[in-house]
Design a protein around this motif. Structure first.
Motif, PDB file in Angstrom:
ATOM      1  N   UNK A 181      24.251  33.519   4.849  1.00 53.26           N
ATOM      2  CA  UNK A 181      24.617  32.239   4.688  1.00 53.26           C
ATOM      3  C   UNK A 181      25.379  31.595   5.821  1.00 53.26           C
ATOM      4  N   UNK A 182      25.637  30.332   5.922  1.00 50.15           N
ATOM      5  CA  UNK A 182      26.538  29.877   7.287  1.00 50.15           C
ATOM      6  C   UNK A 182      27.834  30.408   7.095  1.00 50.15           C
ATOM      7  N   UNK A 183      28.905  30.414   7.903  1.00 50.27           N
ATOM      8  CA  UNK A 183      30.158  30.667   7.771  1.00 50.27           C
ATOM      9  C   UNK A 183      31.137  29.449   7.804  1.00 50.27           C
ATOM     10  N   UNK A 184      32.198  29.498   7.386  1.00 50.99           N
ATOM     11  CA  UNK A 184      33.172  28.582   7.636  1.00 50.99           C
ATOM     12  C   UNK A 184      33.542  28.096   9.239  1.00 50.99           C
ATOM     13  N   UNK A 185      33.807  29.317   9.993  1.00 56.85           N
ATOM     14  CA  UNK A 185      34.231  29.156  11.278  1.00 56.85           C
ATOM     15  C   UNK A 185      33.078  28.711  12.399  1.00 56.85           C
ATOM     16  N   UNK A 186      31.847  29.348  12.011  1.00 56.23           N
ATOM     17  CA  UNK A 186      30.599  28.975  12.736  1.00 56.23           C
ATOM     18  C   UNK A 186      29.394  28.227  12.254  1.00 56.23           C
TER      19      UNK A 186
ATOM     20  N   UNK B 138      26.280  27.044  10.884  1.00 54.84           N
ATOM     21  CA  UNK B 138      24.936  27.848  11.072  1.00 54.84           C
ATOM     22  C   UNK B 138      24.572  28.654  12.242  1.00 54.84           C
ATOM     23  N   UNK B 139      25.514  28.608  12.982  1.00 58.30           N
ATOM     24  CA  UNK B 139      25.346  29.278  14.492  1.00 58.30           C
ATOM     25  C   UNK B 139      24.505  30.710  14.418  1.00 58.30           C
ATOM     26  N   UNK B 140      24.984  31.702  13.456  1.00 61.07           N
ATOM     27  CA  UNK B 140      24.382  32.855  13.436  1.00 61.07           C
ATOM     28  C   UNK B 140      22.912  32.766  12.758  1.00 61.07           C
ATOM     29  N   UNK B 141      22.723  31.918  11.955  1.00 61.90           N
ATOM     30  CA  UNK B 141      21.296  31.732  11.500  1.00 61.90           C
ATOM     31  C   UNK B 141      20.505  30.970  12.324  1.00 61.90           C
ATOM     32  N   UNK B 142      20.862  30.211  13.057  1.00 67.57           N
ATOM     33  CA  UNK B 142      20.157  29.452  14.221  1.00 67.57           C
ATOM     34  C   UNK B 142      19.841  30.517  15.392  1.00 67.57           C
ATOM     35  N   UNK B 143      20.711  31.333  15.654  1.00 69.63           N
ATOM     36  CA  UNK B 143      20.388  32.423  16.662  1.00 69.63           C
ATOM     37  C   UNK B 143      19.307  33.337  16.233  1.00 69.63           C
TER      38      UNK B 143
ATOM     39  N   UNK C  73      16.832  32.586  14.339  1.00 66.47           N
ATOM     40  CA  UNK C  73      15.615  31.531  14.415  1.00 66.47           C
ATOM     41  C   UNK C  73      15.138  31.704  15.835  1.00 66.47           C
ATOM     42  N   UNK C  74      16.116  31.434  16.782  1.00 66.26           N
ATOM     43  CA  UNK C  74      15.999  31.165  18.224  1.00 66.26           C
ATOM     44  C   UNK C  74      15.218  32.478  18.553  1.00 66.26           C
ATOM     45  N   UNK C  75      15.651  33.861  18.213  1.00 67.35           N
ATOM     46  CA  UNK C  75      15.142  35.082  18.817  1.00 67.35           C
ATOM     47  C   UNK C  75      13.670  35.372  17.941  1.00 67.35           C
ATOM     48  N   UNK C  76      13.819  35.392  16.795  1.00 61.93           N
ATOM     49  CA  UNK C  76      12.917  35.952  16.016  1.00 61.93           C
ATOM     50  C   UNK C  76      11.757  34.822  15.315  1.00 61.93           C
ATOM     51  N   UNK C  77      12.262  33.574  15.481  1.00 63.60           N
ATOM     52  CA  UNK C  77      11.484  32.316  15.081  1.00 63.60           C
ATOM     53  C   UNK C  77      10.212  32.061  15.886  1.00 63.60           C
ATOM     54  N   UNK C  78       9.318  31.183  15.475  1.00 62.29           N
ATOM     55  CA  UNK C  78       8.266  30.827  16.205  1.00 62.29           C
ATOM     56  C   UNK C  78       8.597  29.620  17.217  1.00 62.29           C
TER      57      UNK C  78
END
Length: 63
Positions: free
Chosen positions: A44-49, A51-56, A58-63
């Motif tokens: 899940x998203x974090x308070x500090x960052x 959705x940035x971790x989730x977006x990363x 997606x960026x590396x492994x997503x289509x």
């Protein structure tokens, strides 16, 4: 301290390793949750960052 940029660098190295070693990895990786609630595993998203971790991921492994 973890940052989204540092996490992305790890993801890139993991993808390279999985791609170069399909016989060992079957091109599969596991991201163990960084947020755990009640012994479950949640990504899940974090308070500090946000959705940035989730977006990363997606960026590396997503289509």
């Amino acid at each position: 301290v973890s940052t989204p940029d540092e996490f992305e660098a790890h993801l890139k190295r993991a993808k390279i390793f999985m791609t170069r070693n399909p016989e060992k990895t079957k091109k599969i990786g596991i991201i163990c949750a960084w947020n755990e609630f009640g012994e479950g595993s949640y990504i899940e998203p974090t308070k500090k960052f946000g959705f940035q971790y989730l977006e990363r991921v997606k960026k590396i492994f997503g289509n």
